[in-house]
Design a protein around this motif. Structure first.
Motif, PDB file in Angstrom:
ATOM      1  N   ALA A 176       0.859  -1.187   0.000  1.00  0.00           N
ATOM      2  CA  ALA A 176       0.000   0.000   0.000  1.00  0.00           C
ATOM      3  C   ALA A 176       0.896   1.237   0.000  1.00  0.00           C
ATOM      4  O   ALA A 176       1.066   1.916   1.013  1.00  0.00           O
ATOM      5  CB  ALA A 176      -0.915  -0.005   1.220  1.00  0.00           C
ATOM      6  N   THR A 177       1.485   1.487  -1.156  1.00  0.00           N
ATOM      7  CA  THR A 177       2.401   2.619  -1.289  1.00  0.00           C
ATOM      8  C   THR A 177       1.618   3.917  -1.409  1.00  0.00           C
ATOM      9  O   THR A 177       0.749   4.056  -2.283  1.00  0.00           O
ATOM     10  CB  THR A 177       3.291   2.445  -2.530  1.00  0.00           C
ATOM     11  OG1 THR A 177       3.967   1.182  -2.437  1.00  0.00           O
ATOM     12  CG2 THR A 177       4.302   3.577  -2.626  1.00  0.00           C
ATOM     13  N   GLU A 178       1.913   4.861  -0.524  1.00  0.00           N
ATOM     14  CA  GLU A 178       1.144   6.102  -0.488  1.00  0.00           C
ATOM     15  C   GLU A 178       1.336   6.912  -1.764  1.00  0.00           C
ATOM     16  O   GLU A 178       2.464   7.134  -2.226  1.00  0.00           O
ATOM     17  CB  GLU A 178       1.556   6.939   0.726  1.00  0.00           C
ATOM     18  CG  GLU A 178       0.708   8.171   0.925  1.00  0.00           C
ATOM     19  CD  GLU A 178       0.987   8.881   2.238  1.00  0.00           C
ATOM     20  OE1 GLU A 178       0.600  10.061   2.361  1.00  0.00           O
ATOM     21  OE2 GLU A 178       1.594   8.258   3.129  1.00  0.00           O
ATOM     22  N   VAL A 179       0.207   7.314  -2.349  1.00  0.00           N
ATOM     23  CA  VAL A 179       0.214   8.166  -3.533  1.00  0.00           C
ATOM     24  C   VAL A 179      -0.838   9.244  -3.326  1.00  0.00           C
ATOM     25  O   VAL A 179      -1.635   9.189  -2.397  1.00  0.00           O
ATOM     26  CB  VAL A 179      -0.105   7.363  -4.822  1.00  0.00           C
ATOM     27  CG1 VAL A 179       0.982   6.360  -5.130  1.00  0.00           C
ATOM     28  CG2 VAL A 179      -1.465   6.679  -4.711  1.00  0.00           C
ATOM     29  N   SER A 180      -0.835  10.223  -4.211  1.00  0.00           N
ATOM     30  CA  SER A 180      -1.850  11.277  -4.138  1.00  0.00           C
ATOM     31  C   SER A 180      -3.198  10.704  -4.581  1.00  0.00           C
ATOM     32  O   SER A 180      -3.302  10.086  -5.642  1.00  0.00           O
ATOM     33  CB  SER A 180      -1.441  12.443  -5.037  1.00  0.00           C
ATOM     34  OG  SER A 180      -2.423  13.452  -5.009  1.00  0.00           O
ATOM     35  N   LEU A 181      -4.233  10.910  -3.744  1.00  0.00           N
ATOM     36  CA  LEU A 181      -5.564  10.406  -4.084  1.00  0.00           C
ATOM     37  C   LEU A 181      -6.338  11.471  -4.860  1.00  0.00           C
ATOM     38  O   LEU A 181      -6.209  12.670  -4.582  1.00  0.00           O
ATOM     39  CB  LEU A 181      -6.335  10.042  -2.807  1.00  0.00           C
ATOM     40  CG  LEU A 181      -5.743   8.906  -1.976  1.00  0.00           C
ATOM     41  CD1 LEU A 181      -6.554   8.693  -0.696  1.00  0.00           C
ATOM     42  CD2 LEU A 181      -5.694   7.617  -2.788  1.00  0.00           C
ATOM     43  N   PRO A 182      -7.142  11.062  -5.827  1.00  0.00           N
ATOM     44  CA  PRO A 182      -7.915  12.042  -6.608  1.00  0.00           C
ATOM     45  C   PRO A 182      -8.930  12.763  -5.722  1.00  0.00           C
ATOM     46  O   PRO A 182      -9.426  12.211  -4.733  1.00  0.00           O
ATOM     47  CB  PRO A 182      -8.619  11.174  -7.662  1.00  0.00           C
ATOM     48  CG  PRO A 182      -8.645   9.799  -7.089  1.00  0.00           C
ATOM     49  CD  PRO A 182      -7.420   9.668  -6.251  1.00  0.00           C
ATOM     50  N   GLN A 183      -9.229  13.980  -6.084  1.00  0.00           N
ATOM     51  CA  GLN A 183     -10.216  14.768  -5.337  1.00  0.00           C
ATOM     52  C   GLN A 183     -11.577  14.632  -6.014  1.00  0.00           C
ATOM     53  O   GLN A 183     -11.752  15.042  -7.160  1.00  0.00           O
ATOM     54  CB  GLN A 183      -9.789  16.238  -5.286  1.00  0.00           C
ATOM     55  CG  GLN A 183      -8.531  16.475  -4.464  1.00  0.00           C
ATOM     56  CD  GLN A 183      -8.691  16.048  -3.019  1.00  0.00           C
ATOM     57  OE1 GLN A 183      -9.612  16.484  -2.323  1.00  0.00           O
ATOM     58  NE2 GLN A 183      -7.788  15.184  -2.556  1.00  0.00           N
ATOM     59  N   ALA A 184     -12.530  14.072  -5.312  1.00  0.00           N
ATOM     60  CA  ALA A 184     -13.867  13.884  -5.877  1.00  0.00           C
ATOM     61  C   ALA A 184     -14.640  15.193  -5.860  1.00  0.00           C
ATOM     62  O   ALA A 184     -14.468  16.028  -4.963  1.00  0.00           O
ATOM     63  CB  ALA A 184     -14.630  12.828  -5.083  1.00  0.00           C
ATOM     64  N   ALA A 185     -15.494  15.378  -6.851  1.00  0.00           N
ATOM     65  CA  ALA A 185     -16.423  16.510  -6.881  1.00  0.00           C
ATOM     66  C   ALA A 185     -17.789  16.013  -6.423  1.00  0.00           C
ATOM     67  O   ALA A 185     -18.124  14.837  -6.561  1.00  0.00           O
ATOM     68  CB  ALA A 185     -16.518  17.078  -8.294  1.00  0.00           C
ATOM     69  N   THR A 186     -18.576  16.913  -5.880  1.00  0.00           N
ATOM     70  CA  THR A 186     -19.865  16.504  -5.306  1.00  0.00           C
ATOM     71  C   THR A 186     -20.812  15.921  -6.353  1.00  0.00           C
ATOM     72  O   THR A 186     -21.679  15.106  -6.027  1.00  0.00           O
ATOM     73  CB  THR A 186     -20.526  17.694  -4.579  1.00  0.00           C
ATOM     74  OG1 THR A 186     -21.629  17.229  -3.800  1.00  0.00           O
ATOM     75  CG2 THR A 186     -20.997  18.754  -5.558  1.00  0.00           C
ATOM     76  N   ASP A 187     -20.636  16.289  -7.631  1.00  0.00           N
ATOM     77  CA  ASP A 187     -21.505  15.762  -8.680  1.00  0.00           C
ATOM     78  C   ASP A 187     -20.958  14.488  -9.331  1.00  0.00           C
ATOM     79  O   ASP A 187     -21.569  13.952 -10.255  1.00  0.00           O
ATOM     80  CB  ASP A 187     -21.746  16.823  -9.756  1.00  0.00           C
ATOM     81  CG  ASP A 187     -22.633  17.961  -9.266  1.00  0.00           C
ATOM     82  OD1 ASP A 187     -23.586  17.668  -8.508  1.00  0.00           O
ATOM     83  OD2 ASP A 187     -22.381  19.125  -9.623  1.00  0.00           O
ATOM     84  N   ASP A 188     -19.813  13.996  -8.854  1.00  0.00           N
ATOM     85  CA  ASP A 188     -19.266  12.738  -9.373  1.00  0.00           C
ATOM     86  C   ASP A 188     -20.119  11.561  -8.898  1.00  0.00           C
ATOM     87  O   ASP A 188     -20.729  11.598  -7.822  1.00  0.00           O
ATOM     88  CB  ASP A 188     -17.828  12.528  -8.876  1.00  0.00           C
ATOM     89  CG  ASP A 188     -16.836  13.468  -9.540  1.00  0.00           C
ATOM     90  OD1 ASP A 188     -17.197  14.092 -10.553  1.00  0.00           O
ATOM     91  OD2 ASP A 188     -15.698  13.562  -9.035  1.00  0.00           O
ATOM     92  N   ILE A 189     -20.115  10.472  -9.694  1.00  0.00           N
ATOM     93  CA  ILE A 189     -20.784   9.244  -9.268  1.00  0.00           C
ATOM     94  C   ILE A 189     -20.032   8.675  -8.065  1.00  0.00           C
ATOM     95  O   ILE A 189     -18.806   8.584  -8.069  1.00  0.00           O
ATOM     96  CB  ILE A 189     -20.821   8.200 -10.399  1.00  0.00           C
ATOM     97  CG1 ILE A 189     -21.539   8.762 -11.630  1.00  0.00           C
ATOM     98  CG2 ILE A 189     -21.507   6.913  -9.917  1.00  0.00           C
ATOM     99  CD1 ILE A 189     -22.982   9.121 -11.412  1.00  0.00           C
ATOM    100  N   CYS A 190     -20.786   8.265  -7.045  1.00  0.00           N
ATOM    101  CA  CYS A 190     -20.196   7.694  -5.831  1.00  0.00           C
ATOM    102  C   CYS A 190     -20.200   6.171  -5.882  1.00  0.00           C
ATOM    103  O   CYS A 190     -19.209   5.530  -5.539  1.00  0.00           O
ATOM    104  CB  CYS A 190     -20.964   8.189  -4.606  1.00  0.00           C
ATOM    105  SG  CYS A 190     -20.293   7.639  -3.024  1.00  0.00           S
ATOM    106  N   TYR A 191     -21.326   5.570  -6.309  1.00  0.00           N
ATOM    107  CA  TYR A 191     -21.419   4.109  -6.354  1.00  0.00           C
ATOM    108  C   TYR A 191     -22.550   3.695  -7.284  1.00  0.00           C
ATOM    109  O   TYR A 191     -23.383   4.516  -7.683  1.00  0.00           O
ATOM    110  CB  TYR A 191     -21.644   3.525  -4.954  1.00  0.00           C
ATOM    111  CG  TYR A 191     -22.984   3.912  -4.333  1.00  0.00           C
ATOM    112  CD1 TYR A 191     -24.116   3.116  -4.481  1.00  0.00           C
ATOM    113  CD2 TYR A 191     -23.108   5.091  -3.590  1.00  0.00           C
ATOM    114  CE1 TYR A 191     -25.334   3.488  -3.929  1.00  0.00           C
ATOM    115  CE2 TYR A 191     -24.320   5.464  -3.026  1.00  0.00           C
ATOM    116  CZ  TYR A 191     -25.427   4.662  -3.196  1.00  0.00           C
ATOM    117  OH  TYR A 191     -26.629   5.025  -2.664  1.00  0.00           O
ATOM    118  N   LEU A 192     -22.578   2.401  -7.617  1.00  0.00           N
ATOM    119  CA  LEU A 192     -23.691   1.804  -8.361  1.00  0.00           C
ATOM    120  C   LEU A 192     -24.426   0.840  -7.443  1.00  0.00           C
ATOM    121  O   LEU A 192     -23.795   0.073  -6.714  1.00  0.00           O
ATOM    122  CB  LEU A 192     -23.204   1.016  -9.586  1.00  0.00           C
ATOM    123  CG  LEU A 192     -22.671   1.780 -10.786  1.00  0.00           C
ATOM    124  CD1 LEU A 192     -22.391   0.790 -11.924  1.00  0.00           C
ATOM    125  CD2 LEU A 192     -23.637   2.838 -11.261  1.00  0.00           C
TER     126      LEU A 192
END
Length: 587
Positions: A176-192
């Motif tokens: 689990a090598t630490e990397v920069s995580l993407p920043q989600a926007a509130t209008d992005d899909i969260c799950y199906l």
């Protein structure tokens, strides 16, 4: 020098510690832009999730802070595996810390988690593999991650669908090598979200972060969450009420939660009430009608409920996911009143995955309220002079949750006045953006921001009363069953073809909901008809796990629409009215 091992003191493993009910962290009711932001805030406190075994013994206390750390590690592993924002990651939704961390890890990686069901006790190996294969083909994930005990079944489904499958215990050993995580926007899909009943024609409901958090906030305000509240749940995490109401809501509203696995509840349903009894605070707990029914039946008439249970602090006993039966609710009150259960704790609700979850909630404290409606009004059929009037008790499902609007409309879309039965529509920020890769189905139910739920109901003074199922859905014991799946199963038998079968739900004389299957039969031999009926009954049971009413009817009996399609709703009405006459066969 030798040591006498037998005389050495034994060091016992420390007992798991439950997460606290109350906390110094100020509570925020889902007022976050994204689910990841909600998890970060919950991790600042001491609350979390608590997993229990079949006897209700705590196995693991899992603070939100630990879950956040594990989710980040899962996100790093997913990114290292090539997962990018917008990818789907299918997860077998076992009620466990592993699934919880992987669900949030997928979200933090910018991908969309897709919870998929566990196998049931019916249908068998091939049925489960086929169900997963079809759902995997629909959501097109990069990976399927599953618990070790399902490696053979889930692995076979992944292979059949051409998807990488991996045991989550093995996945956890990856770096689990630490990397920069993407920043989600509130209008992005969260799950199906998938309906577990949809095996042949799956519909993946796409929910954004904004829709989710809007619905979670509406739910939290609706049930008036307070500091002493603690959630108790056995609901599966692949259904919207379990996933959204009893997993994501506790995170976004910082509520400690106690879990039984669904299969453990099925074996020992009263363990659910044991957990509620041991809760030091006030309980929030939800169930379809059948959960209350099982408990009321399991408590012996010779047993005094107060000797085992203390349900006096059960503040919100939510009802939802199937038609609410007032007779069952009353039986539960009768069985557990001496243990302190108050009928006013019942909180009826109405919702569906396409609206994230909640559409309406009864205000806390109002309990079960019913109205009697004549059956011919419910079916839309005229009342014959030679037929006795029969009334059905319709349960009040509450008022629209915050920011949600509800309308009841004619088939042509004209809004109806109070008391008039029609189609239920809703509009609000928590309505789905659509079905994944299914624009035709999306267009069919979303019109100008309004969602056609397909359910029938009526409004009365701001309250919604649901009188019928979704257009064709069969819901038995909180499980959704698509009639096409039942019909398709029968079509596989020799001598039947598409259009010969109509499946729908009916109410038996004993008040139980059950599927009925009408089958056009060309054989004139009674012994052969009996054989076919029994074969059909067994085929449907093997596919759905349900016993059903099978009626053989003459050819060309099932009604059609003007375009030539089978009309299940009309077939049901004609059958109940006695206008479709089945062959009279020996039992």
């Amino acid at each position: 020098m030798t040591t006498d091992i037998a005389r050495m003191p034994l060091t016992e493993a420390p007992l798991p510690t439950p997460t606290p009910t109350e906390d110094t962290l100020p509570r925020r009711l889902s007022d976050f832009a994204t689910l990841g932001e909600a998890l970060d805030y919950a991790a600042e406190g001491q609350r979390g999730l608590n997993f229990h075994d079949a006897r209700g013994t705590l196995v693991r206390g899992y603070r939100f802070a630990q879950m956040r750390d594990d989710a980040r590690d899962a996100a790093y592993r997913l990114i290292a595996a090539g997962i990018v924002p917008g990818d789907r990651v299918a997860l077998i939704a076992e009620t466990s810390a592993e699934f919880a961390a992987l669900f949030f890890g997928t979200v933090l990686a910018g991908a969309w988690p897709v919870p998929l069901p566990l196998p049931t006790s019916f249908g068998g190996r091939e049925s489960y593999i086929d169900q997963l294969r079809v759902q995997l083909a629909s959501c097109d994930p990069k990976m399927l991650i599953f618990p070790s005990e399902l490696a053979k079944l889930a692995g076979a489904a992944a292979d059949a669908a051409g998807v990488e499958g991996i045991d989550w215990s093995l996945f956890a050993t990856r770096a689990a090598t630490e990397v920069s995580l993407p920043q989600a926007a509130t209008d992005d899909i969260c799950y199906l979200q998938y309906s577990s009943g949809s095996t042949r024609f799956p519909h993946g409901v796409a929910i954004t972060h904004k829709a989710l958090l809007s619905n979670l906030a509406a739910h939290a305000h609706g049930v008036r969450i307070q500091e002493s509240d603690r959630c108790v749940s056995w609901l599966p995490w692949y259904h919207d009420m379990g996933l959204v109401g009893c997993f994501l809501s506790p995170v976004a509203n910082q509520v400690s939660t106690d879990y039984l696995k669904t299969e453990d509840f099925a074996r020992r349903p009263l363990s659910w009430l044991d957990l509620i009894s041991r809760n030091p605070g006030t309980s929030l707990s939800y169930s379809p009608t059948f959960g209350y029914d099982i408990c009321a039946r399991r408590i012996s008439s010779q047993t005094k409920a107060a000797d085992r249970f203390d349900l006096s602090r059960w503040r919100v006993a939510g009802n939802g996911a199937d038609m609410i039966r007032p007779d069952v609710m009353q039986a539960f009150v009768d069985a557990f009143a001496d243990a302190g259960f108050e009928a006013t704790a019942f909180l009826p609700s109405y919702g569906l995955a396409e609206a994230t979850l909640a559409v309406s909630l009864m205000p806390p404290g109002e309990g079960i309220r019913v109205e009697l409606v004549e059956e011919t009004e419910l079916s839309g059929m005229s009342h014959g002079e030679d037929r006795p009037q029969r009334y059905r008790a319709i349960v009040n499902c509450g008022k629209a949750v915050r920011d949600m609007e509800i309308q009841v409309r004619e088939e042509d879309g004209t809004p109806l006045p109070d008391g008039a039965i029609g189609k239920v529509w809703c509009r609000g920020p928590s309505v789905m953006v659509g079905y994944f890769r299914d624009p035709a189905s999306t267009e069919a139910c979303l019109v100008d921001g309004w969602l056609d739920t397909g359910d029938m109901g009526y409004m009365s003074d701001g309250y919604i009363f649901i009188v019928g199922r979704a257009k064709d859905m069969i819901i038995i014991n909180g499980r959704n069953h698509w009639p096409q799946d039942i019909e398709w199963a029968v079509e596989q038998l020799p001598g039947f073809k598409a259009g010969d079968i109509a499946a729908f739900a009916i109410t038996t004389p004993g008040g139980e909901e059950t599927p009925a299957v009408l089958v056009q039969c060309r054989s004139s031999d009674e012994a052969e008809r009996v054989r076919l009926r029994d074969e059909i009954r067994e085929r449907v049971r093997s596919v759905t796990g349900m016993n059903c009413v099978v009626e053989l009817i003459p050819p060309r009996t099932l009604p059609r629409t003007s375009s030539g399609k089978l009309s299940r709703a009309k077939a049901r009405n004609l059958y109940l009215a006695g206008e479709i006459k089945p062959y009279d066969l020996a039992a």
